[in-house]
Design an enzyme around this catalytic site. Structure first.
Site, short mmCIF file in Angstrom:
data_model
loop_
_atom_site.label_atom_id
_atom_site.label_comp_id
_atom_site.label_asym_id
_atom_site.label_seq_id
_atom_site.Cartn_x
_atom_site.Cartn_y
_atom_site.Cartn_z
CE LYS A 10 -3.94 -2.28 2.26
NZ LYS A 10 -5.04 -2.11 3.25
CE1 TYR A 50 -9.22 -3.52 -0.05
CE2 TYR A 50 -8.52 -1.49 -1.11
CZ TYR A 50 -8.24 -2.61 -0.35
OH TYR A 50 -6.96 -2.82 0.12
CG ASN A 113 -3.67 -2.45 6.62
OD1 ASN A 113 -3.55 -2.03 5.48
ND2 ASN A 113 -4.53 -3.40 6.95
CG HIS A 116 -5.35 -6.42 -0.14
ND1 HIS A 116 -6.50 -6.51 0.59
CD2 HIS A 116 -5.45 -7.28 -1.18
CE1 HIS A 116 -7.30 -7.39 -0.02
NE2 HIS A 116 -6.69 -7.87 -1.09
CD GLU A 127 -8.53 -9.66 -3.54
OE1 GLU A 127 -9.38 -9.35 -2.68
OE2 GLU A 127 -7.33 -9.88 -3.25
P1 CMP Z 1 -7.34 -4.82 3.43
O1 CMP Z 1 -6.83 -6.20 3.65
O2 CMP Z 1 -6.71 -4.05 2.34
O3 CMP Z 1 -8.91 -4.88 3.19
C1 CMP Z 1 -9.77 -3.78 3.48
C2 CMP Z 1 -9.07 -2.70 4.26
O4 CMP Z 1 -9.92 -1.80 4.94
C3 CMP Z 1 -8.24 -3.33 5.35
O5 CMP Z 1 -7.12 -3.99 4.78
C4 CMP Z 1 -7.94 -2.09 6.22
O6 CMP Z 1 -6.78 -1.39 5.80
C5 CMP Z 1 -9.15 -1.19 5.97
N1 CMP Z 1 -9.98 -1.01 7.17
C6 CMP Z 1 -10.20 0.14 7.81
N2 CMP Z 1 -11.01 -0.04 8.87
C7 CMP Z 1 -11.30 -1.38 8.91
C8 CMP Z 1 -12.08 -2.19 9.78
N3 CMP Z 1 -12.75 -1.69 10.82
N4 CMP Z 1 -12.16 -3.52 9.52
C9 CMP Z 1 -11.51 -4.06 8.44
N5 CMP Z 1 -10.75 -3.32 7.60
C10 CMP Z 1 -10.64 -1.99 7.82
#
Ligand code: CMP
Length: 140
Positions: A10, A50, A113, A116, A127
């Site tokens: 990311k 998403y 974070n 992904h 995906e």
């Molecule tokens: P990712 O695996 O990219 O999939 C969806 C993303 O939404 C997740 O990582 C997080 O970075 C983001 N996100 C933000 N808030 C939440 C939440 N409460 N629960 C899950 N994903 C979240």
């Protein structure tokens, strides 16, 4: 079984200049890079990727974050690649991520974070196809 999974480094981790460190973790765990590209996602591309989260309260923040800078997108191939990649990543919220995982070491928040990874073999196929035509994915 031999699997393929989609991984995205990311914008936060690209900005931290840790693409190589993250690739090294994939390789040391036995995952091979079968496709790779750096890309600045459009809003439409991020929203489409998403789409399963579109009703969630964090959706617009997630999309804005994912288009805030270039991302590194890769297909990882290996034995049990989907779960192996999720183990390497650690929990979605870096506060909950086990020591030594990518998110424990490089992520700052649940939004920023670092990575992904596909959450199931079924979603992995969807995906991978979202970003890579079949001719751009190489059996390793
Ligand atoms: P990712 O695996 O990219 O999939 C969806 C993303 O939404 C997740 O990582 C997080 O970075 C983001 N996100 C933000 N808030 C939440 C939440 N409460 N629960 C899950 N994903 C979240």
């Amino acid at each position: 079984a031999l699997e393929r999974t989609l991984s995205i480094i990311k914008p936060d981790a690209v900005a931290k200049n840790v693409i190589g460190e993250i690739y090294t973790r994939f390789e040391k765990a036995g995952l091979k890079v079968a496709a790779s590209k750096m890309k600045q996602l459009s809003k439409q591309e991020a929203e489409g990727f998403y789409a399963v989260h579109r009703e969630r309260p964090f959706f617009s923040a997630l999309v804005e974050f994912m288009i805030s800078g270039p991302v590194m997108i890769q297909v990882l191939e290996g034995e049990g690649a989907v779960l192996k990649n999720r183990d390497l990543m650690g929990a979605t919220n870096p506060k909950d991520a086990a020591p030594g995982t990518i998110r424990a070491d490089f992520a700052d928040s649940i939004d920023a974070n670092a990575v992904h990874g596909s959450d199931s073999l079924e979603n992995a196929a969807i995906e991978v196809a979202y970003f890579f035509p079949a001719t751009d994915v190489f059996a390793r």
